[in-house]
Design a protein around this motif. Structure first.
Motif, PDB file in Angstrom:
ATOM      1  N   GLY A 175       3.318  15.188 -10.587  1.00  0.00           N
ATOM      2  CA  GLY A 175       4.507  15.733 -11.214  1.00  0.00           C
ATOM      3  C   GLY A 175       5.676  15.932 -10.275  1.00  0.00           C
ATOM      4  N   VAL A 176       5.780  15.083  -9.257  1.00  0.00           N
ATOM      5  CA  VAL A 176       6.884  15.154  -8.302  1.00  0.00           C
ATOM      6  C   VAL A 176       7.865  14.028  -8.620  1.00  0.00           C
ATOM      7  CG1 VAL A 176       7.538  15.025  -5.859  1.00  0.00           C
ATOM      8  CG2 VAL A 176       5.381  16.133  -6.522  1.00  0.00           C
ATOM      9  N   SER A 177       9.134  14.349  -8.691  1.00  0.00           N
ATOM     10  CA  SER A 177      10.150  13.341  -8.997  1.00  0.00           C
ATOM     11  C   SER A 177      10.202  12.282  -7.899  1.00  0.00           C
ATOM     12  CB  SER A 177      11.527  14.000  -9.147  1.00  0.00           C
ATOM     13  OG  SER A 177      11.535  14.903 -10.232  1.00  0.00           O
ATOM     14  N   ILE A 178      10.269  11.032  -8.307  1.00  0.00           N
ATOM     15  CA  ILE A 178      10.290   9.918  -7.353  1.00  0.00           C
ATOM     16  C   ILE A 178      11.717   9.677  -6.878  1.00  0.00           C
ATOM     17  CG2 ILE A 178       9.739   7.494  -6.974  1.00  0.00           C
ATOM     18  CD1 ILE A 178       7.772   7.637  -9.240  1.00  0.00           C
ATOM     19  N   PRO A 179      11.970   9.698  -5.569  1.00  0.00           N
ATOM     20  CA  PRO A 179      13.318   9.383  -5.068  1.00  0.00           C
ATOM     21  C   PRO A 179      13.701   7.953  -5.442  1.00  0.00           C
ATOM     22  CG  PRO A 179      11.905  10.268  -3.322  1.00  0.00           C
ATOM     23  CD  PRO A 179      11.022   9.974  -4.486  1.00  0.00           C
ATOM     24  N   SER A 180      14.974   7.718  -5.597  1.00  0.00           N
ATOM     25  CA  SER A 180      15.431   6.384  -5.997  1.00  0.00           C
ATOM     26  C   SER A 180      15.009   5.317  -4.994  1.00  0.00           C
ATOM     27  CB  SER A 180      16.949   6.379  -6.164  1.00  0.00           C
ATOM     28  OG  SER A 180      17.594   6.698  -4.943  1.00  0.00           O
ATOM     29  N   LYS A 181      14.857   5.678  -3.735  1.00  0.00           N
ATOM     30  CA  LYS A 181      14.455   4.706  -2.714  1.00  0.00           C
ATOM     31  C   LYS A 181      13.020   4.211  -2.916  1.00  0.00           C
ATOM     32  CE  LYS A 181      18.214   4.563  -0.159  1.00  0.00           C
ATOM     33  NZ  LYS A 181      18.981   3.317   0.037  1.00  0.00           N
ATOM     34  N   LEU A 182      12.240   4.954  -3.706  1.00  0.00           N
ATOM     35  CA  LEU A 182      10.863   4.544  -3.975  1.00  0.00           C
ATOM     36  C   LEU A 182      10.676   4.023  -5.388  1.00  0.00           C
ATOM     37  CD1 LEU A 182       8.639   7.273  -2.283  1.00  0.00           C
ATOM     38  CD2 LEU A 182       8.603   4.821  -1.811  1.00  0.00           C
ATOM     39  N   PHE A 188       0.800  -1.226   0.000  1.00  0.00           N
ATOM     40  CA  PHE A 188       0.000   0.000   0.000  1.00  0.00           C
ATOM     41  C   PHE A 188       0.832   1.274   0.000  1.00  0.00           C
ATOM     42  CE2 PHE A 188      -2.526   3.310   2.208  1.00  0.00           C
ATOM     43  CZ  PHE A 188      -3.531   3.441   1.257  1.00  0.00           C
ATOM     44  N   ASP A 189       1.531   1.568   1.105  1.00  0.00           N
ATOM     45  CA  ASP A 189       2.157   2.884   1.281  1.00  0.00           C
ATOM     46  C   ASP A 189       3.154   3.228   0.189  1.00  0.00           C
ATOM     47  OD1 ASP A 189       1.620   3.594   4.576  1.00  0.00           O
ATOM     48  OD2 ASP A 189       1.461   1.519   3.924  1.00  0.00           O
ATOM     49  N   PHE A 190       4.125   2.344  -0.071  1.00  0.00           N
ATOM     50  CA  PHE A 190       5.180   2.660  -1.036  1.00  0.00           C
ATOM     51  C   PHE A 190       4.615   2.895  -2.446  1.00  0.00           C
ATOM     52  CE2 PHE A 190       7.984  -0.066   1.902  1.00  0.00           C
ATOM     53  CZ  PHE A 190       8.290   1.029   2.697  1.00  0.00           C
ATOM     54  N   PRO A 191       3.803   1.974  -2.985  1.00  0.00           N
ATOM     55  CA  PRO A 191       3.275   2.223  -4.330  1.00  0.00           C
ATOM     56  C   PRO A 191       2.307   3.404  -4.383  1.00  0.00           C
ATOM     57  CG  PRO A 191       2.367   0.189  -3.421  1.00  0.00           C
ATOM     58  CD  PRO A 191       3.464   0.617  -2.518  1.00  0.00           C
ATOM     59  N   PHE A 228      11.570   1.504  -7.864  1.00  0.00           N
ATOM     60  CA  PHE A 228      12.277   0.236  -8.030  1.00  0.00           C
ATOM     61  C   PHE A 228      11.916  -0.464  -9.325  1.00  0.00           C
ATOM     62  CE2 PHE A 228       8.442  -1.952  -6.764  1.00  0.00           C
ATOM     63  CZ  PHE A 228       7.887  -1.166  -5.778  1.00  0.00           C
ATOM     64  N   ILE A 229      11.484   0.314 -10.326  1.00  0.00           N
ATOM     65  CA  ILE A 229      11.238  -0.255 -11.645  1.00  0.00           C
ATOM     66  C   ILE A 229      12.557  -0.787 -12.206  1.00  0.00           C
ATOM     67  CG2 ILE A 229      10.542   0.259 -14.009  1.00  0.00           C
ATOM     68  CD1 ILE A 229       8.683   2.409 -12.907  1.00  0.00           C
ATOM     69  N   GLY A 230      12.552  -2.049 -12.598  1.00  0.00           N
ATOM     70  CA  GLY A 230      13.743  -2.669 -13.161  1.00  0.00           C
ATOM     71  C   GLY A 230      14.714  -3.223 -12.143  1.00  0.00           C
ATOM     72  N   LYS A 231      14.431  -3.004 -10.849  1.00  0.00           N
ATOM     73  CA  LYS A 231      15.334  -3.518  -9.823  1.00  0.00           C
ATOM     74  C   LYS A 231      14.981  -4.956  -9.480  1.00  0.00           C
ATOM     75  CE  LYS A 231      16.340   0.912  -7.573  1.00  0.00           C
ATOM     76  NZ  LYS A 231      16.247   1.696  -6.310  1.00  0.00           N
ATOM     77  N   LYS A 232      15.985  -5.712  -9.079  1.00  0.00           N
ATOM     78  CA  LYS A 232      15.757  -7.067  -8.607  1.00  0.00           C
ATOM     79  C   LYS A 232      15.198  -7.007  -7.177  1.00  0.00           C
ATOM     80  CE  LYS A 232      19.488  -8.959 -11.439  1.00  0.00           C
ATOM     81  NZ  LYS A 232      19.741  -7.692 -12.152  1.00  0.00           N
ATOM     82  N   PRO A 233      14.458  -8.022  -6.746  1.00  0.00           N
ATOM     83  CA  PRO A 233      13.834  -7.977  -5.417  1.00  0.00           C
ATOM     84  C   PRO A 233      14.798  -7.646  -4.292  1.00  0.00           C
ATOM     85  CG  PRO A 233      13.001  -9.854  -6.666  1.00  0.00           C
ATOM     86  CD  PRO A 233      14.104  -9.248  -7.496  1.00  0.00           C
ATOM     87  N   TRP A 234      16.019  -8.172  -4.364  1.00  0.00           N
ATOM     88  CA  TRP A 234      16.970  -7.921  -3.277  1.00  0.00           C
ATOM     89  C   TRP A 234      17.605  -6.529  -3.370  1.00  0.00           C
ATOM     90  CZ3 TRP A 234      17.468 -11.734  -6.990  1.00  0.00           C
ATOM     91  CH2 TRP A 234      18.427 -11.523  -7.981  1.00  0.00           C
TER      92      TRP A 234
END
Length: 237
Positions: free
Chosen positions: A134-141, A121-124, A143-149
């Motif tokens: 129109g707010v830039s997403i921080p890299s910590k949020l 819920f919260d993160f997505p 995770f498109i293309g990132k592996k689960p780990w």
């Protein structure tokens, strides 16, 4: 594994959301139709889309964020504090201020974010509302293309599942069974929209949201078999 994580590298968080408009009739005809289509399987034939509109806050396409509360540990020697703060008011400002916090203070590889049912819920929800506004997403949020780990997110619900994908435990139930003070001693999530739109009491919602953040941190400590926070260790900043 949990014991290896340094407490002061984790940003604990919780969000409160409401329908983007106070009433279903405030939506234009197309958005009314789209909401009806979006919710048809949840509603079935029991409720009309208008009667179901009080649930709109759970979907980022039809809801908005009115508060993000965060908490983080500050540990110096034997002294442990948990600092809690909140962003509330205009949604775009909330999202920008939250993004600035992450980018400026929790942007290193060791930093993690933690919530209860936050991966679902919260993160997505935050990420989707950032895109919509129109707010830039921080890299910590993002995770498109990132592996689960590679995703720097922790979820106390996921930890409590212990691999059981069918199991859901609410924050209220988990605090009860773990003998942690309940954060639901005033309002619960189903009442937030009424408190926001009718009572117009954002301070009450902020207090509720901050209690949830504290509860998530307490659960995390309990899962590590560490002493719970006492009131003197919790600082509202």
């Amino acid at each position: 594994m949990l014991e290896r994580i340094k407490l002061d590298t984790i940003l604990f968080l919780d969000i409160e959301t409401v329908p983007e408009e106070e009433n279903f009739q405030n939506l234009d005809a197309e958005r009314q139709y789209l909401y009806e289509q979006k919710t048809q399987y949840q509603r079935k034939d029991d409720f009309s889309a208008e009667e179901f509109y009080d649930r709109a806050g759970i979907w980022a396409e039809f809801g908005k964020i009115i508060c993000i509360s965060v908490g983080y540990f500050v540990c110096k020697g034997d002294i442990r504090n948990f600092r809690v703060t909140s962003f509330f008011g205009d949604e775009i400002k909330i999202l920008k201020d939250f993004s600035n916090l992450i980018n400026n203070h929790f942007n290193q590889p060791q930093h993690l974010m933690c919530g209860h049912n936050a991966k679902e819920f919260d993160f997505p929800f935050i990420a989707r509302r950032m895109i919509i506004n129109g707010v830039s997403i921080p890299s910590k949020l993002n995770f498109i293309g990132k592996k689960p780990w590679e995703v720097p997110h922790l979820d106390t619900l996921e930890m409590w599942k212990f691999g059981d994908y069918k199991h859901y435990t609410s924050l209220r139930l988990l605090t009860k069974v773990l003998n942690i003070p309940s954060p639901k001693d005033d309002i619960d999530g189903s009442e937030v929209g009424h408190v926001f739109y009718v009572e117009k009491d954002i301070d009450r919602i902020v207090t509720y949201c901050e209690k949830d953040v504290i509860a998530v941190a307490q659960i995390f400590l309990k899962l590590r078999n560490e002493d719970l926070l006492v009131n003197e260790e919790i600082l509202h900043v």
